[in-house]
Design a protein around this motif. Sequence first.
Motif, short mmCIF file in Angstrom:
data_model
loop_
_atom_site.label_atom_id
_atom_site.label_comp_id
_atom_site.label_asym_id
_atom_site.label_seq_id
_atom_site.Cartn_x
_atom_site.Cartn_y
_atom_site.Cartn_z
N TYR A 153 0.84 -1.29 0.16
CA TYR A 153 0.39 0.26 -0.10
C TYR A 153 1.38 1.11 0.17
O TYR A 153 0.91 2.15 0.96
CB TYR A 153 -1.36 -0.32 1.04
CG TYR A 153 -2.01 -1.19 1.36
CD1 TYR A 153 -2.78 -1.66 0.73
CD2 TYR A 153 -1.47 -2.20 2.05
CE1 TYR A 153 -3.68 -2.48 0.54
CE2 TYR A 153 -2.19 -3.06 2.79
CZ TYR A 153 -3.28 -3.35 1.71
OH TYR A 153 -4.36 -4.54 1.37
N GLN A 154 1.36 1.43 -1.47
CA GLN A 154 2.76 2.71 -1.19
C GLN A 154 2.21 3.74 -2.19
O GLN A 154 1.68 4.66 -0.90
CB GLN A 154 4.09 2.54 -2.00
CG GLN A 154 3.85 1.23 -1.25
CD GLN A 154 5.62 0.48 -2.21
OE1 GLN A 154 5.68 0.53 -3.29
NE2 GLN A 154 6.32 -0.20 -1.78
N VAL A 155 1.75 3.62 -2.94
CA VAL A 155 1.10 4.81 -3.79
C VAL A 155 -0.73 4.85 -4.28
O VAL A 155 -0.76 3.88 -5.06
CB VAL A 155 1.88 5.41 -5.27
CG1 VAL A 155 1.43 6.92 -6.00
CG2 VAL A 155 3.41 5.72 -4.50
N PRO A 156 -1.54 5.65 -3.63
CA PRO A 156 -2.90 5.63 -3.85
C PRO A 156 -2.89 5.99 -5.51
O PRO A 156 -2.30 6.96 -5.88
CB PRO A 156 -3.54 7.06 -3.26
CG PRO A 156 -2.71 7.23 -2.10
CD PRO A 156 -0.99 6.54 -1.96
N TYR A 188 -4.14 1.21 -4.38
CA TYR A 188 -2.84 1.21 -4.37
C TYR A 188 -2.07 0.85 -5.70
O TYR A 188 -2.41 -0.65 -6.40
CB TYR A 188 -2.20 1.26 -3.12
CG TYR A 188 -2.60 1.72 -2.17
CD1 TYR A 188 -1.37 3.35 -1.61
CD2 TYR A 188 -4.17 1.18 -2.08
CE1 TYR A 188 -2.42 3.38 -0.43
CE2 TYR A 188 -4.86 1.84 -0.39
CZ TYR A 188 -4.45 2.90 0.77
OH TYR A 188 -3.94 3.69 1.16
N LYS A 189 -0.60 1.28 -6.38
CA LYS A 189 0.23 0.54 -7.11
C LYS A 189 1.71 0.87 -6.50
O LYS A 189 2.16 1.79 -5.43
CB LYS A 189 0.56 1.50 -8.54
CG LYS A 189 0.77 2.73 -8.40
CD LYS A 189 0.51 4.12 -9.51
CE LYS A 189 1.13 5.55 -9.12
NZ LYS A 189 0.91 5.82 -10.01
N LEU A 190 2.66 -0.08 -6.15
CA LEU A 190 3.54 0.10 -6.31
C LEU A 190 4.18 0.80 -6.53
O LEU A 190 4.43 1.76 -7.35
CB LEU A 190 4.52 -1.79 -6.36
CG LEU A 190 4.11 -3.01 -5.93
CD1 LEU A 190 4.81 -4.10 -6.64
CD2 LEU A 190 3.79 -2.86 -4.49
N ASP A 191 5.72 1.67 -5.85
CA ASP A 191 6.51 2.66 -6.34
C ASP A 191 7.47 2.43 -5.55
O ASP A 191 7.48 2.01 -4.17
CB ASP A 191 6.32 4.05 -5.27
CG ASP A 191 6.81 4.86 -6.33
OD1 ASP A 191 7.79 4.18 -6.65
OD2 ASP A 191 5.92 5.91 -5.67
N LEU A 192 8.91 1.39 -6.15
CA LEU A 192 10.35 1.02 -5.72
C LEU A 192 11.02 1.81 -6.28
O LEU A 192 12.99 1.49 -7.33
CB LEU A 192 10.42 0.09 -5.85
CG LEU A 192 9.18 -1.38 -4.75
CD1 LEU A 192 9.38 -2.46 -4.94
CD2 LEU A 192 9.93 -0.68 -3.24
N GLY A 193 10.89 3.85 -6.34
CA GLY A 193 11.85 3.42 -7.53
C GLY A 193 12.66 4.18 -7.16
O GLY A 193 13.83 5.67 -7.17
N ILE A 194 12.49 4.14 -5.20
CA ILE A 194 14.38 4.06 -4.42
C ILE A 194 15.07 3.44 -4.96
O ILE A 194 16.25 3.49 -5.00
CB ILE A 194 13.15 3.87 -2.63
CG1 ILE A 194 13.10 2.75 -2.87
CG2 ILE A 194 12.71 5.66 -2.81
CD1 ILE A 194 13.13 2.52 -1.82
N VAL A 195 15.01 1.43 -5.87
CA VAL A 195 15.91 0.99 -6.17
C VAL A 195 16.25 1.57 -7.73
O VAL A 195 16.35 1.66 -9.32
CB VAL A 195 15.02 -0.38 -6.48
CG1 VAL A 195 15.96 -1.19 -6.97
CG2 VAL A 195 14.09 -0.74 -4.92
N ASP A 196 17.82 1.51 -7.39
CA ASP A 196 18.55 2.47 -8.64
C ASP A 196 19.32 1.62 -9.13
O ASP A 196 20.37 1.03 -9.32
CB ASP A 196 19.44 3.60 -8.00
CG ASP A 196 20.40 4.20 -9.09
OD1 ASP A 196 20.01 3.09 -10.79
OD2 ASP A 196 21.04 4.86 -9.28
#
Length: 419
Positions: free
Chosen positions: A136-139, A354-362
């Motif tokens: 449950y990361q990004v609405p 919700y949708k996943l947001d793993l933009g922190i993973v470079d």
Amino acid sequence: MPNSETQQTDTLIVGAGQAGLALSYWLSRAGVEHVLLDRRPELGGAWQDRWDGFYLNTPNFSIDLPGMPYDGPEPEGFMPRDEVVTLFRHYAQAIGAPVRSGADVTRISPANGGFGVETSEGTWRARKVVLATGAYQVPKVPPLAAAIPGRIFQLHSHEYRNPGQLPDGEVLIVGTAQSGGQIAEELHSAGRQVHLAVSSCPEAPRRYRGHDILHWILNLGIHGPEYGLNAFRTEQLPSPAARFACNPLLSGTDGGHAIHLRDLGRQGMRLHGHLDGVDDGELVFTDDFPERLVSVEAGFGQRLQPLFDAYISAAGISAPPAEPARVDDWLPASSPRLNLASENITTVLWATGYKLDLGIVDIPVLDEWDYPRHSRGVTEYPGLFAVGLPWLSGHYSSILGGVGLDAEYLAGKIGEPPY
């Protein structure tokens, strides 16, 4: 002030919700040095974001945190939001989880044979990193929200707290998964006129053949493979997109109950098809409402019921016979168009998930859904792991009754000798 010195640990867990804490329990037992980073100032995970009257949709008996299964007086009850938050804070303390709160991770990248992790509180170096950021990361709000007139108050279920938060007038709820159904009932009880844009999420009985439906979901997912029943395993999904399919329309409020859309219509809620667009101040819905209702009602009998029956039979379980399927052909009036002004609709509430947001993973390890490519939580990139995501290894992977199983498996992998 951020720490100017780079801090180090063997394994860094990003997220201290149910998945991160379950993994911490197993890593501690294996003697693996680790730290959990959580962006929130206090523990309690995403449950803190739920509305005031929220109840878990899963019964208390399914709360099976490693080392601390539910042992209270109401195993068939359903826990309210604040009790859930308190439970996790107590669990973290009981297992001695090494949590650093208020540390917002902004980037994870390769560094010196391990990982560099940048946070709002400084930089870390770790040999291994675990993504435990939850589902449950990004609405998720559809683009057509931008076409709704500015005078209409819009919010996602993530931001909803109670009926008094909304302006006077009628309310359209878009989406009939578990949040949409529960909030609709709450607003209706508060005297609000509710409109529902019906999605494809299936209805289901709260109890089936003598047990809450979660009893069968967990047992089929965990023990089904022992009898050749693998439908709740990730490898049996028809497509990667199925990982994000909605759960059955159920509620944990008032002791737990099923929600039937036709019943909501009889109570005075106004039902519509899928919201398809906005045209000059009018909402446009699909014209398949009768067929949509039939499909929603048929979902349990077509998919889950045969699987449960097969498991009961294969495992030799003595269970009451199935009740006859509910037959209901009452059909509420429905129009494919709805004028916002004439209907005095002042609020649109998006219960669209919700949708996943793993933009922190470079690191090039995410698929088109922002989901890490992995094998039971062990990603394609050495030293990077994931836990607590939907369908990581099976249907149970992101719920309280099953997340500990994946965490135990991953702790064994993390504790293996260095790559």
